[in-house]
Design an enzyme around this catalytic site. Structure first.
Site, PDB file in Angstrom:
ATOM      1  N   ASP A 185      16.939  19.393   1.368  1.00 13.15           N
ATOM      2  CA  ASP A 185      18.316  19.800   1.078  1.00 13.15           C
ATOM      3  C   ASP A 185      19.268  19.111   2.050  1.00 13.15           C
ATOM      4  O   ASP A 185      19.976  19.743   2.818  1.00 13.15           O
ATOM      5  CB  ASP A 185      18.449  21.328   1.164  1.00 13.15           C
ATOM      6  CG  ASP A 185      17.996  21.870   2.511  1.00 13.15           C
ATOM      7  OD1 ASP A 185      17.270  21.147   3.218  1.00 13.15           O
ATOM      8  OD2 ASP A 185      18.358  23.010   2.843  1.00 13.15           O
ATOM      9  N   GLU A 186      19.272  17.798   1.999  1.00 15.97           N
ATOM     10  CA  GLU A 186      20.126  17.007   2.876  1.00 15.97           C
ATOM     11  C   GLU A 186      20.635  15.811   2.074  1.00 15.97           C
ATOM     12  O   GLU A 186      21.699  15.873   1.512  1.00 15.97           O
ATOM     13  CB  GLU A 186      19.352  16.593   4.125  1.00 15.97           C
ATOM     14  CG  GLU A 186      20.254  16.329   5.302  1.00 15.97           C
ATOM     15  CD  GLU A 186      19.591  16.618   6.649  1.00 15.97           C
ATOM     16  OE1 GLU A 186      20.210  16.306   7.654  1.00 15.97           O
ATOM     17  OE2 GLU A 186      18.467  17.152   6.698  1.00 15.97           O
ATOM     18  N   HIS A 222      12.481   8.123   5.498  1.00 17.21           N
ATOM     19  CA  HIS A 222      13.646   8.087   6.378  1.00 17.21           C
ATOM     20  C   HIS A 222      13.683   6.668   6.944  1.00 17.21           C
ATOM     21  O   HIS A 222      12.798   6.287   7.691  1.00 17.21           O
ATOM     22  CB  HIS A 222      13.378   9.061   7.524  1.00 17.21           C
ATOM     23  CG  HIS A 222      14.410  10.103   7.725  1.00 17.21           C
ATOM     24  ND1 HIS A 222      14.512  11.212   6.915  1.00 17.21           N
ATOM     25  CD2 HIS A 222      15.380  10.231   8.671  1.00 17.21           C
ATOM     26  CE1 HIS A 222      15.500  11.976   7.370  1.00 17.21           C
ATOM     27  NE2 HIS A 222      16.042  11.403   8.422  1.00 17.21           N
ATOM     28  N   GLU A 258      10.325   9.926   9.074  1.00 15.23           N
ATOM     29  CA  GLU A 258      11.390  10.357   9.976  1.00 15.23           C
ATOM     30  C   GLU A 258      10.886  10.434  11.416  1.00 15.23           C
ATOM     31  O   GLU A 258      11.599  10.100  12.355  1.00 15.23           O
ATOM     32  CB  GLU A 258      11.874  11.740   9.535  1.00 15.23           C
ATOM     33  CG  GLU A 258      12.942  12.351  10.424  1.00 15.23           C
ATOM     34  CD  GLU A 258      13.484  13.648   9.849  1.00 15.23           C
ATOM     35  OE1 GLU A 258      12.739  14.318   9.107  1.00 15.23           O
ATOM     36  OE2 GLU A 258      14.651  13.990  10.136  1.00 15.23           O
ATOM     37  N   ASP A 286      21.755   6.887  11.128  1.00 17.43           N
ATOM     38  CA  ASP A 286      20.668   6.249  10.394  1.00 17.43           C
ATOM     39  C   ASP A 286      21.154   4.950   9.745  1.00 17.43           C
ATOM     40  O   ASP A 286      20.500   3.908   9.813  1.00 17.43           O
ATOM     41  CB  ASP A 286      20.133   7.193   9.302  1.00 17.43           C
ATOM     42  CG  ASP A 286      19.798   8.583   9.829  1.00 17.43           C
ATOM     43  OD1 ASP A 286      20.610   9.152  10.588  1.00 17.43           O
ATOM     44  OD2 ASP A 286      18.732   9.122   9.486  1.00 17.43           O
TER      45      ASP A 286
HETATM   46  C1  RAM Z   1      18.884  14.903  10.544  1.00 13.69           C
HETATM   47  C2  RAM Z   1      19.075  13.774   9.603  1.00 13.69           C
HETATM   48  C3  RAM Z   1      19.335  12.426  10.206  1.00 13.69           C
HETATM   49  C4  RAM Z   1      19.819  12.491  11.616  1.00 13.69           C
HETATM   50  C5  RAM Z   1      20.466  13.770  11.976  1.00 13.69           C
HETATM   51  C6  RAM Z   1      20.893  13.857  13.421  1.00 13.69           C
HETATM   52  O1  RAM Z   1      19.083  16.118   9.899  1.00 13.69           O
HETATM   53  O2  RAM Z   1      17.981  13.701   8.739  1.00 13.69           O
HETATM   54  O3  RAM Z   1      18.252  11.585  10.152  1.00 13.69           O
HETATM   55  O4  RAM Z   1      20.726  11.440  11.766  1.00 13.69           O
HETATM   56  O5  RAM Z   1      19.701  14.887  11.682  1.00 13.69           O
END
Ligand code: RAM
Length: 908
Positions: free
Chosen positions: A483-484, A780, A759, A491
């Protein structure tokens, strides 16, 4: 005799033609034959094709533009002496709304020969004034089910009584739209109108629909989805961010063969209803009930008597802009590689690739049968379907059958990031032929390939490219599954240069940067995500070092990669505003206030008894990026010829660096955060006096050795890590990091079976357990920023900053590691650049290709020029090769022009 003479002449003319340079790949505003632009002075670019002829340059060009209608001349340059073949700015008579223009160019090369006129290229002008929009905003006339908010359908029948010569439809919406004419889909774009800072800039699209119309009765229809506009967006469960109603704006312009025109627009005469899409949101997925299909709803024969009317709204049209970037389209498809039952008994399909898009399913069954397709990126340790890391994203499409034969389902107005699907409610055995995963992403042209003798590195490159495909979906997103799915600025900034190698992201970022500027806070602070759905001027959610710097770094990277000065002109005030913000918030030139993400997701250890977590002071980082952005503003001021700014920021930069050294560096050169990231940033951004640099890089190399040749860097240190090592004579250490396959490293996820960039360095731990589900994406792109080093240093393809956009190319390969073969090919704005190198017995062979109208400095790894050959000839007698003034330790540098070169030297 006469015949013979003619033959003789013809032979000579064709021989001359053969030797002639050709003009090709004409682009207007960086697109081939765009049908709808609103740049009042569009820019024209072309490439020269000179075959493998060496040293071909353009010395002059002539360009002519005429209106398609009436063939009337709009601009003619005459012969202009110039080697410029990119971004020639239109300076003819004013271009008119809705008109199509044709242009051609010819060039003269440095042998004094003229090319033939190019094939005609075209461009269409969009709606240049709000008043050109005769269409009205419409919303459904019925009371909406405010819980599920099913997708409304809109339609209108009309008749065309003369022969149609051409027709163009202009469409946009609040929410997402898909349109149909006479039962056929309009265009092949998805998730239109894309995502922008809707309240300030809303893109519309144009489609040539000449082929969809018919004489007599016709119908046009459109359906809408909630999308980014009013669907669930952001992680705090917010809805209706831009408004609570979705709406359509559509204008169909028909031109008859007799020259007369007709306009069909969205207005009060339209009808509305709902159809099979009972629910659709980006995170949640779609619910499609085929029993609610409205057969032939967008055809003239359909009777819409029972449909509701529509409501006309006076939403603004002042924010409408023509689309700058490529739309989202369907790309690769994947068939199941495995269909299996998990230990929990779930029926799961593995598509073999973590991708972004959706699954098309064929099925037959009874009316009312309901099938649920859930999406996941991975299986957990026991092998079950794992969705905890999707957080609040339901990521599930629900299909209800109408029965009576085979039905094909595809979701609408949503997408998911997945490799696996779980199928529930399917009454027969799952058959691979019935399931197809379809990747969707912005339709950027692929530009680069990088392959090597090391299969793991090839997989890493594959993962980087799929990270890009999955997260370049109209905006650059952090991740595509939970949910983002937001335009996280940090990024995007760290990955932007890598992105330029893999695909043409010129217009993709040009568009997004306009939103960066539009959403920048009044204070100059830059939001964490663009479009900004997390904050506002009163309640800022931005200003984080390394994130907010996107406003400076990405414009500069685009200028470097594409040589497009206009991006710098457009972004300049936004760039300066961010630097001003840092200046305003610093004391004695030291910026040590505010909240920062810092070196996000760096190597850290729970219960860290020996202090090995690589924590870098956030303010130390902030001071480094303060300097870096200031440096890039200085560079920009130089490009734009603004001497006053150049002087001002040069003085500021000197003070920032002085403050850094005073605050964070001991006289011996120890940086107060003794971490890889601290040394990397200090060295990359030239924060240290010259005499402290080599020792600092040695400390960095030692630090890496202390961790057993592992990196410990997070989002901000990682992109520059290998660059700094190779710059300061630690190429061996850089290669050890690149080839490391235990955690933390780039190849560790590859070893664990990753098909995209993760990520976190340890998304799946060595023991198979998973990182914390609240933040553990498997798609990511940030750590994929190593791709820049692979192209730019390992293969060695770069551009000189004084000849940006690869007008002046650098080829400087860096052999090392266990690599025996590297092949990088890159389609620059001027044409293809290749740098291949190969260890062949005792020799190093280099294959280099340079496009016409550029020059290159080629660095050949060798102690001296003797012994180097080019196509078997000693370097000194190789045609078109001259010794360069530049030098670098361990290399012999030569200058070349266009052509194909094969160098051979002793293996270093
Ligand atoms: C996360 C995001 C992103 C990052 C921020 C700070 O929720 O996925 O990768 O830039 O935080």
């Amino acid at each position: 005799m006469r015949k013979l003479l003619l033959l003789f002449v013809a032979f000579h003319v064709s021989a001359i033609c053969l030797a002639q340079v050709k003009v090709q790949y004409l682009q207007t505003e960086n697109a081939v034959n765009p049908i709808c632009i609103d740049a009042l002075n569009p820019r024209f670019s072309w490439q020269l094709d000179a075959g493998d002829k060496r040293g071909v340059m353009q010395t002059a060009y002539e360009l002519k533009v005429s209106s398609a209608k009436g063939k009337h001349e709009a601009w003619k340059t005459g012969k202009v002496s110039s080697d410029q073949s990119m971004y020639i700015i239109y300076k003819g008579e004013p271009l008119a709304s809705g008109q199509k223009y044709i242009w051609q160019v010819r060039v003269w090369d440095n042998a004094g020969k003229a090319s033939a006129w190019s094939e005609p290229a075209s461009f269409g002008m969009g709606m240049l004034n709000a008043a050109d929009w005769k269409a009205k905003w419409i919303t459904p006339g019925f009371v909406e089910d405010s819980v599920n908010r099913p997708s409304p359908l809109f339609r209108k029948g009309f008749s065309l009584n003369k022969k149609v010569a051409s027709a163009m439809v202009y469409i946009t919406s609040h929410g997402l739209y898909e349109a149909q004419i006479n039962g056929k889909r309009v265009g092949d774009a998805f998730l239109t109108p894309g995502w922008t800072t809707y309240n300030k800039r809303l893109q519309y699209q144009a489609y040539d629909v000449t082929g969809l119309l018919q004489p007599g009765a016709n119908a046009v229809g459109a359906t809408l989805g909630s999308g980014w506009y009013r669907g669930h967006i952001g992680f705090s469960n917010q809805k209706n961010y831009y408004g609570k109603d979705i709406a359509l704006l559509l204008q169909l312009e028909v031109t008859y063969t007799d020259g007369s025109t007709e306009t069909i627009v969205s207005d009060e005469s339209w009808k509305s209803s709902t159809g099979p899409v009972r629910f659709a949101e980006i995170y949640a997925g779609a619910t499609i009930d085929n029993r609610m299909q409205v057969k032939n709803w967008s055809t003239a024969a359909f009777d819409d008597k029972s449909w509701s009317g529509v409501m006309v709204k006076d939403y603004t049209k002042n924010t409408l802009v023509a689309t700058v970037n490529e739309p989202v389209r369907k790309h690769e498809t994947f068939k199941p590689v495995k269909i299996f039952k998990t230990p929990k008994g779930e029926e799961v399909i593995d598509f073999g690739q973590n991708l972004v898009g959706w699954v098309q399913m064929k099925v037959s069954g009874n009316a009312g049968d309901t099938i649920r397709l859930s999406h996941a990126e991975i299986l957990d340790k026991p092998g079950n379907f794992y969705t905890d890391n999707l957080r609040a994203a339901r990521a599930q499409d629900i299909y209800v059958l109408k029965g009576g034969g085979e039905e094909t389902f595809e979701p609408q107005f949503t997408w998911q990031g997945f490799r696996y699907i779980k199928v529930e409610g399917y009454k027969k055995d799952l058959n691979a032929a019935d399931f197809t995963a379809i990747a969707l992403y912005s339709d950027m042209k692929p530009t680069g390939t990088f392959t090597s003798s090391n299969d793991m590195i090839n997989k890493l490159q594959h993962n980087i490219q799929w990270g890009q495909k999955g997260n370049f979906l109209d905006v650059p997103t952090d991740c595509p599954q939970r949910d983002e799915r937001l335009g996280w600025t940090g990024d995007a900034q760290v990955f932007s240069r890598t992105a330029t190698y893999n695909m043409n992201v010129h217009n993709f970022f040009a568009k997004w940067l306009k939103d960066v500027a539009a959403d920048q806070y009044k204070s100059g602070s830059v939001p964490h995500v663009i479009p900004d759905v997390l904050g506002n001027d009163k309640n800022e959610s931005g200003g984080s070092t390394g994130w907010a710097d996107v406003s400076v770094i990405v414009p500069w990277n685009m200028y470097v990669a594409y040589g497009d000065k206009q991006i710098l002109e457009n972004q300049y005030s936004s760039m300066k505003a961010w630097v001003k913000y840092m200046e305003n918030h610093s004391k004695n030139d030291l910026w040590n206030t505010g909240g920062h993400f810092g070196d996000w997701l760096f190597y850290s250890v729970n219960d860290d008894t020996d202090g090995s977590s690589a924590i870098t002071s956030k303010y130390l980082i902030a001071q480094c990026f303060f300097a870096h952005s200031t440096q890039l503003v200085i560079n920009t001021a130089k490009v734009l010829g603004n001497k006053q700014d150049e002087d001002y920021y040069t003085a500021l930069l000197a003070r920032i660096k002085k403050a850094f050294v005073n605050e964070y560096v001991t006289p011996n050169g120890l940086i107060s955060s003794d971490t890889q990231t601290a040394y990397v940033l200090a060295l990359e951004f030239d924060m240290l006096p010259e005499n402290l640099r080599q020792q600092a890089s040695d400390r960095l190399a030692n630090n890496i050795r202390r961790y057993g040749n592992h990196l410990t860097t997070g989002f901000l240190g990682t992109p520059y890590l290998c660059h700094v090592l190779s710059r300061f004579n630690h190429v061996d250490v850089a290669y050890r990091l690149l080839l490391q396959d235990t955690y933390p490293s780039w190849l560790y996820p590859v070893k664990m079976g990753a098909t995209t960039i993760w990520e976190r360095w340890d998304g799946i731990r060595p023991d198979g357990s998973l990182e914390t589900p609240t933040m553990n994406s498997y798609n990511h792109y940030a750590y994929g920023a190593i791709g820049d080093w692979m192209y730019r240093v390992v293969a060695g393809i770069d551009t000189k900053e004084e000849g940006p956009g690869y007008k002046q190319i650098i080829i400087k390969p860096t052999p090392g590691g266990n690599m025996t073969n590297i092949e990088a090919d890159y389609n620059t704005t001027y044409g293809k650049v290749s740098s291949h190198w190969k260890i062949d017995g005792g020799n190093l062979l280099m294959h280099v290709e340079i496009p016409a109208n550029t020059t290159a400095t080629v660095y050949i790894p060798a102690a001296n020029a003797t012994g180097i050959t080019e196509k078997g000839v000693a370097l000194s007698s190789a045609p078109g090769v001259t010794m360069a003034n530049e030098s670098a330790t361990g290399y012999v540098a030569v200058n070349v022009g266009s052509g194909v070169y094969d160098f051979s030297t002793a293996k270093p």
